[in-house]
Write a protein that holds these residues in place. Structure first.
Motif, mmCIF file in Angstrom:
data_model
loop_
_atom_site.group_PDB
_atom_site.id
_atom_site.type_symbol
_atom_site.label_atom_id
_atom_site.label_comp_id
_atom_site.label_asym_id
_atom_site.label_seq_id
_atom_site.Cartn_x
_atom_site.Cartn_y
_atom_site.Cartn_z
ATOM 1 N N SER B 71 10.329 -46.457 34.568
ATOM 2 C CA SER B 71 11.559 -46.358 35.353
ATOM 3 C C SER B 71 12.573 -45.486 34.613
ATOM 4 C CB SER B 71 12.124 -47.762 35.565
ATOM 5 O OG SER B 71 12.286 -48.379 34.319
ATOM 6 N N LYS B 72 13.109 -44.527 35.325
ATOM 7 C CA LYS B 72 14.060 -43.607 34.698
ATOM 8 C C LYS B 72 15.458 -44.218 34.721
ATOM 9 C CE LYS B 72 11.382 -39.843 34.239
ATOM 10 N NZ LYS B 72 11.190 -38.427 34.294
ATOM 11 N N VAL B 73 16.192 -43.941 33.685
ATOM 12 C CA VAL B 73 17.591 -44.352 33.648
ATOM 13 C C VAL B 73 18.411 -43.079 33.386
ATOM 14 C CG1 VAL B 73 17.145 -46.687 32.858
ATOM 15 C CG2 VAL B 73 17.379 -44.872 31.186
ATOM 16 N N SER B 74 19.671 -43.170 33.581
ATOM 17 C CA SER B 74 20.481 -41.977 33.347
ATOM 18 C C SER B 74 20.438 -41.631 31.850
ATOM 19 C CB SER B 74 21.923 -42.211 33.793
ATOM 20 O OG SER B 74 22.424 -43.363 33.158
ATOM 21 N N GLU B 75 20.483 -40.366 31.555
ATOM 22 C CA GLU B 75 20.267 -39.904 30.186
ATOM 23 C C GLU B 75 21.224 -40.547 29.204
ATOM 24 O OE1 GLU B 75 20.110 -35.730 29.652
ATOM 25 O OE2 GLU B 75 18.051 -35.636 30.401
ATOM 26 N N PHE B 76 20.696 -40.866 28.074
ATOM 27 C CA PHE B 76 21.547 -41.399 27.015
ATOM 28 C C PHE B 76 21.003 -40.908 25.691
ATOM 29 C CE2 PHE B 76 18.728 -44.698 25.330
ATOM 30 C CZ PHE B 76 17.809 -44.818 26.365
ATOM 31 N N SER B 77 21.860 -40.915 24.680
ATOM 32 C CA SER B 77 21.378 -40.407 23.397
ATOM 33 C C SER B 77 21.248 -41.539 22.383
ATOM 34 C CB SER B 77 22.324 -39.326 22.877
ATOM 35 O OG SER B 77 23.594 -39.891 22.748
ATOM 36 N N CYS B 78 20.481 -41.239 21.357
ATOM 37 C CA CYS B 78 20.244 -42.216 20.290
ATOM 38 C C CYS B 78 21.592 -42.602 19.671
ATOM 39 C CB CYS B 78 19.325 -41.592 19.248
ATOM 40 S SG CYS B 78 18.947 -42.687 17.883
ATOM 41 N N HIS B 79 21.782 -43.864 19.445
ATOM 42 C CA HIS B 79 23.093 -44.330 18.969
ATOM 43 C C HIS B 79 23.247 -44.180 17.461
ATOM 44 C CE1 HIS B 79 20.723 -47.628 17.612
ATOM 45 N NE2 HIS B 79 21.753 -48.118 16.979
ATOM 46 N N ILE B 80 22.156 -43.825 16.778
ATOM 47 C CA ILE B 80 22.249 -43.673 15.331
ATOM 48 C C ILE B 80 23.113 -42.455 15.014
ATOM 49 C CG2 ILE B 80 20.939 -43.260 13.205
ATOM 50 C CD1 ILE B 80 20.143 -45.878 14.260
ATOM 51 N N VAL B 81 24.067 -42.643 14.139
ATOM 52 C CA VAL B 81 24.992 -41.556 13.829
ATOM 53 C C VAL B 81 24.208 -40.344 13.337
ATOM 54 C CG1 VAL B 81 26.985 -40.882 12.459
ATOM 55 C CG2 VAL B 81 26.694 -43.270 13.165
ATOM 56 N N GLY B 82 24.491 -39.206 13.927
ATOM 57 C CA GLY B 82 23.846 -37.982 13.468
ATOM 58 C C GLY B 82 22.564 -37.646 14.199
ATOM 59 N N CYS B 83 22.033 -38.590 14.950
ATOM 60 C CA CYS B 83 20.825 -38.316 15.708
ATOM 61 C C CYS B 83 21.237 -38.055 17.149
ATOM 62 C CB CYS B 83 19.871 -39.495 15.644
ATOM 63 S SG CYS B 83 18.325 -39.223 16.530
ATOM 64 N N CYS B 84 20.922 -36.865 17.673
ATOM 65 C CA CYS B 84 21.405 -36.555 19.008
ATOM 66 C C CYS B 84 20.277 -36.464 20.023
ATOM 67 C CB CYS B 84 22.223 -35.263 18.999
ATOM 68 S SG CYS B 84 21.291 -33.908 18.301
ATOM 69 N N GLN B 85 19.154 -37.053 19.682
ATOM 70 C CA GLN B 85 18.020 -37.094 20.615
ATOM 71 C C GLN B 85 18.454 -37.768 21.920
ATOM 72 O OE1 GLN B 85 15.101 -35.850 19.580
ATOM 73 N NE2 GLN B 85 13.549 -36.640 20.966
ATOM 74 N N VAL B 86 18.004 -37.184 23.045
ATOM 75 C CA VAL B 86 18.400 -37.707 24.354
ATOM 76 C C VAL B 86 17.182 -38.284 25.054
ATOM 77 C CG1 VAL B 86 19.333 -37.052 26.611
ATOM 78 C CG2 VAL B 86 20.286 -36.073 24.516
ATOM 79 N N PHE B 87 17.398 -39.354 25.816
ATOM 80 C CA PHE B 87 16.275 -40.041 26.461
ATOM 81 C C PHE B 87 16.581 -40.319 27.922
ATOM 82 C CE2 PHE B 87 16.810 -41.251 22.103
ATOM 83 C CZ PHE B 87 15.584 -40.949 21.558
ATOM 84 N N ASP B 88 15.517 -40.382 28.712
ATOM 85 C CA ASP B 88 15.727 -40.868 30.073
ATOM 86 C C ASP B 88 14.859 -42.075 30.404
ATOM 87 O OD1 ASP B 88 13.339 -39.632 30.225
ATOM 88 O OD2 ASP B 88 13.862 -38.242 31.828
ATOM 89 N N THR B 89 14.119 -42.552 29.403
ATOM 90 C CA THR B 89 13.442 -43.842 29.606
ATOM 91 C C THR B 89 13.720 -44.727 28.391
ATOM 92 O OG1 THR B 89 11.394 -43.184 28.506
ATOM 93 C CG2 THR B 89 11.504 -42.802 30.885
ATOM 94 N N LEU B 90 13.747 -46.014 28.657
ATOM 95 C CA LEU B 90 13.979 -46.951 27.556
ATOM 96 C C LEU B 90 12.802 -46.934 26.598
ATOM 97 C CD1 LEU B 90 15.530 -49.870 29.580
ATOM 98 C CD2 LEU B 90 16.694 -48.407 27.945
ATOM 99 N N GLU B 91 11.594 -46.738 27.166
ATOM 100 C CA GLU B 91 10.410 -46.745 26.315
ATOM 101 C C GLU B 91 10.434 -45.570 25.332
ATOM 102 O OE1 GLU B 91 10.374 -47.150 29.575
ATOM 103 O OE2 GLU B 91 9.639 -49.202 29.780
ATOM 104 N N GLY B 92 10.863 -44.417 25.853
ATOM 105 C CA GLY B 92 10.938 -43.249 24.991
ATOM 106 C C GLY B 92 11.919 -43.480 23.844
ATOM 107 N N TYR B 93 13.009 -44.111 24.175
ATOM 108 C CA TYR B 93 14.008 -44.409 23.146
ATOM 109 C C TYR B 93 13.462 -45.423 22.146
ATOM 110 C CZ TYR B 93 18.135 -46.272 20.913
ATOM 111 O OH TYR B 93 19.031 -46.686 19.973
ATOM 112 N N GLU B 94 12.796 -46.423 22.669
ATOM 113 C CA GLU B 94 12.246 -47.466 21.799
ATOM 114 C C GLU B 94 11.274 -46.845 20.802
ATOM 115 O OE1 GLU B 94 9.671 -50.165 23.767
ATOM 116 O OE2 GLU B 94 9.701 -51.622 22.141
ATOM 117 N N HIS B 95 10.409 -45.973 21.316
ATOM 118 C CA HIS B 95 9.415 -45.349 20.450
ATOM 119 C C HIS B 95 10.088 -44.460 19.418
ATOM 120 C CE1 HIS B 95 5.751 -43.666 19.051
ATOM 121 N NE2 HIS B 95 6.006 -42.467 19.511
#
Lengths: 400, 266
Positions: B71-95
């Protein structure tokens, strides 16, 4: 493979995932050469088992499972690379998807043809059996699928008879007994969907554990008559739909009644005998095992034989004597012998119910004839029957 | 309080055991003797049940559905300071989080695939007592979980990993320190040189350009081109990461459970 391994261990999460998918795809090949080409990746696949990404771990687990099925070389490498401790820690994952994957991978190792001596001692030395046991008995939380797979894993371990004493000392018997009682409650409530899948390996484990040479440790945990009731509930529920379960149940029933008079006694006082007799017309293994259980009971002495006699075991035996299966007839003769030995009046009643004619048809059958003749000579001479005729009269008055 | 009648009776509800006749051996030609049966894994008794299981497994395998659409969610970026990776799935972010941030060394920003490897790394690279202890006793712990062996040097451990555990000689999560580091029991240079090519698969790293995280900062600065291709903006920002955030703060198993329940809702 060198490049793929490099990508698989890269620090880019997406690349790592894609590389895992590639490896997984490769692992589907039926060619053992492909599995062996993946050997350089196994140490990383194992390392990643302790990671926390559900989908990634799941991919690694299935890939390892596929590779292990395909090649003995891979299995031989996985053991020194530490697959057993890796699995033990992975089994603590809270994710059903990962556990289901492990339920696929673990049987591949435990069922491997080359094994018992190489793999099982390592498994038994680890925390794996206890984890498996926990997952089997928590079936409601995690879904039936996980419980079923790990129950089969336990079965593979137990039926290899490598060190069942260790499992017994870890309390596996009482856990399985409690599980069977839970499952029996589920049967009573009518929730039996897929239950036979779980029951089969659990029954097997328990039966084999009871047959271990050191039954003393089981004995304490096993004196629970409710188990007997549970076994009969299972047989009643699955007789029509899954008849294979009945013989598994009877195997357990045999191992319970063989040495434990308490179960023989309970079988009679709980009035479960009629249900057991109803199984006699079934075929082959079921009939034979049901007769064996009856023999177990009869062997315990006159008090038991009297109960069997009062509950009309003779008419059922006359029916099994009419069958053509020599093993079944042979076991029927053994039961008759025990009955006549402990309860002479049973012999007299047998005569009055046309027992001699039933025996006559087996007089010329080589594996049976000796026992037929012995029964006739020892117990069924008209002269021998005369002195007990008053008892026969009273016994015949019983409804049968 | 009203209790059912006869309840107290069930306290002593031991069923009377019928008297048992001591067992005697069977008299020929009869041979029955009660015994518990044990069956070995290949016994024919298991045939029917095994067939039933086989059919069940076959059924499962043919019914396996393709990978579920995330399931896609609206884009969000990694919350770790300095990491600007962007995700549109929770699984992608989790990984992503689990790969890069979960087991990261807070001193040198290297990421490890397991807590065990991270702990070993921190001990060996950043614990000042370690080198002193290592002179007196075997301190290099085997990297295989469940193996308790310890070794005098990382070289000895590597030999052990290769010989006993059949690990690849260039196992990537066991990189030796650079020569400038203060390993006291260092071997002659010629020997070190022999061991180096085995350690890092330089060719692969450069081809894949995907190795930036695995290389410690000192190396990274020597290789700026490689770094640019990675998702991580700069070494300086990376220094700010707080590694191994305790699970109680925001991540860990609780977070994973959150992912799961969200997936179900979708």
């Amino acid at each position: 493979m060198r490049v793929l391994t490099g990508l698989f261990t890269s620090s880019l999460a997406d690349v790592r995932m894609e590389a895992a998918r590639c490896l997984h795809e490769l692992s589907h090949s039926n060619d053992p050469a492909v599995a062996e080409a993946c050997l350089p990746a196994t140490s990383y696949l194992l390392t990643y088992l302790s990671g926390h990404s559900v989908e990634f771990t799941e991919l690694c687990v299935y890939t390892l499972g596929n590779l292990a099925v395909e090649s003995e070389t891979v299995r031989k490498q996985l053991l020194p690379q530490g697959i057993i401790p890796a699995l033990a820690s992975c089994l603590q994952s809270p994710h059903v998807a990962v556990l289901e994957g492990l339920g696929y991978l673990l049987p591949q190792l435990l069922q491997a043809t080359e094994d018992p001596a190489t793999i099982l001692p390592l498994v038994l030395d680890s925390a794996l059996p206890l984890h498996m046991l926990r997952l089997v008995s928590s079936n409601l939380e995690l879904g039936m699928g996980v419980a079923v797979e790990f129950a089969w894993c336990l079965h593979y371990v137990v039926c290899s008879h490598v060190n069942n004493g260790l499992l017994i000392s870890q309390g596996i018997v009482s856990t399985l007994v409690l599980l069977l009682l839970d499952l029996a409650s589920a049967v009573v409530e009518g929730a039996t969907e897929g239950l036979e899948l779980l029951l089969c390996p659990v029954l097997r484990c328990l039966s084999n554990l009871l047959a271990e040479d050191e039954p003393e440790s089981c004995k304490v945990q096993m004196q629970d008559e409710r188990l007997l009731v549970a076994v009969f509930l299972f047989m009643q529920r699955f007789l029509q739909q899954h008849p294979f379960l009945v013989q598994e149940c009877l195997w357990l029933l045999n191992n319970l009644t063989a040495d434990e008079p308490i179960f023989c006694s309970a079988l009679l006082t709980l009035d479960l005998l009629p249900a057991l007799l109803q199984l006699l017309p079934c075929s082959g293994t079921v009939t034979l095992l049901a007769l064996t259980v009856l023999c177990n009971v009869a062997e315990k002495g006159p008090a038991y034989c009297r109960q069997l006699h009062q509950k009309a075991v003779l008419p059922s035996l006359l029916s099994t004597l009419a069958l053509s299966d020599a093993q079944v007839v042979g076991q029927s003769l053994e039961l008759l012998h025990l009955l006549f030995l402990h309860l002479p009046e049973a012999a007299a009643d047998f005569l009055s119910q046309a027992g001699l004619q039933a025996l006559a048809q087996h007089r010329d059958n080589p594996p049976l004839q000796e026992r037929v003749r012995a029964l006739e000579e020892r117990y069924l001479q008209p002269a021998a029957a005369t002195p007990v005729s008053p008892i026969r009269a009273s016994a015949a008055a019983l409804p049968s | 309080m009203l209790l059912p009648p006869g309840l107290s009776l069930s306290l002593q509800a031991e069923r009377p055991l019928l008297p048992v006749r001591p067992r005697s051996p069977p008299r020929a030609p009869f041979c029955f003797s009660a015994r518990r049966l044990r069956f070995h894994r290949q016994h024919e008794f298991f045939e029917d049940g095994d067939i039933h299981r086989h059919l069940y497994l076959q059924d499962i395998l043919t019914n396996v559905t393709e990978v579920t659409e995330r399931s896609k969610v609206s884009e969000f970026s990694c919350h770790i300071v300095g990491c600007c990776q962007v995700f549109d799935t929770l699984e992608g972010y989790e990984h992503h989080y689990n790969t890069l941030h979960r087991n990261m060394c807070s001193f040198c920003k290297r990421s490890f695939p397991s807590g065990h490897l991270l702990d070993t790394h921190i001990l060996e690279w950043h614990d000042s007592l370690f080198q002193i202890m290592a002179e007196k006793q075997n301190m290099y712990q085997c990297l295989v979980e469940g193996c308790a062996e310890k070794f005098k040097s990382s070289k000895d451990r590597k030999d052990h990993l290769v010989k006993v555990h059949l690990y690849p000689s260039d196992f990537r999560f066991d990189r030796p320190k650079k020569a400038k580091s203060s390993i006291k029991h260092s071997k002659p240079h010629s020997k070190r040189d022999v061991s180096m090519p085995m350690d890092v698969n330089v060719e692969t790293c450069e081809q894949s350009q995907a190795d930036s995280m695995e290389i410690c900062p000192s190396e990274s600065t020597e290789n700026p081109t490689q770094l640019a291709s990675g998702p991580i903006p700069s070494v300086q920002e990376k220094q700010l990461y707080k590694s191994r955030i305790p699970s109680t703060v925001c991540f860990g198993q609780g977070a994973s459970r959150g992912f799961k329940s969200l997936k179900k809702k979708a």
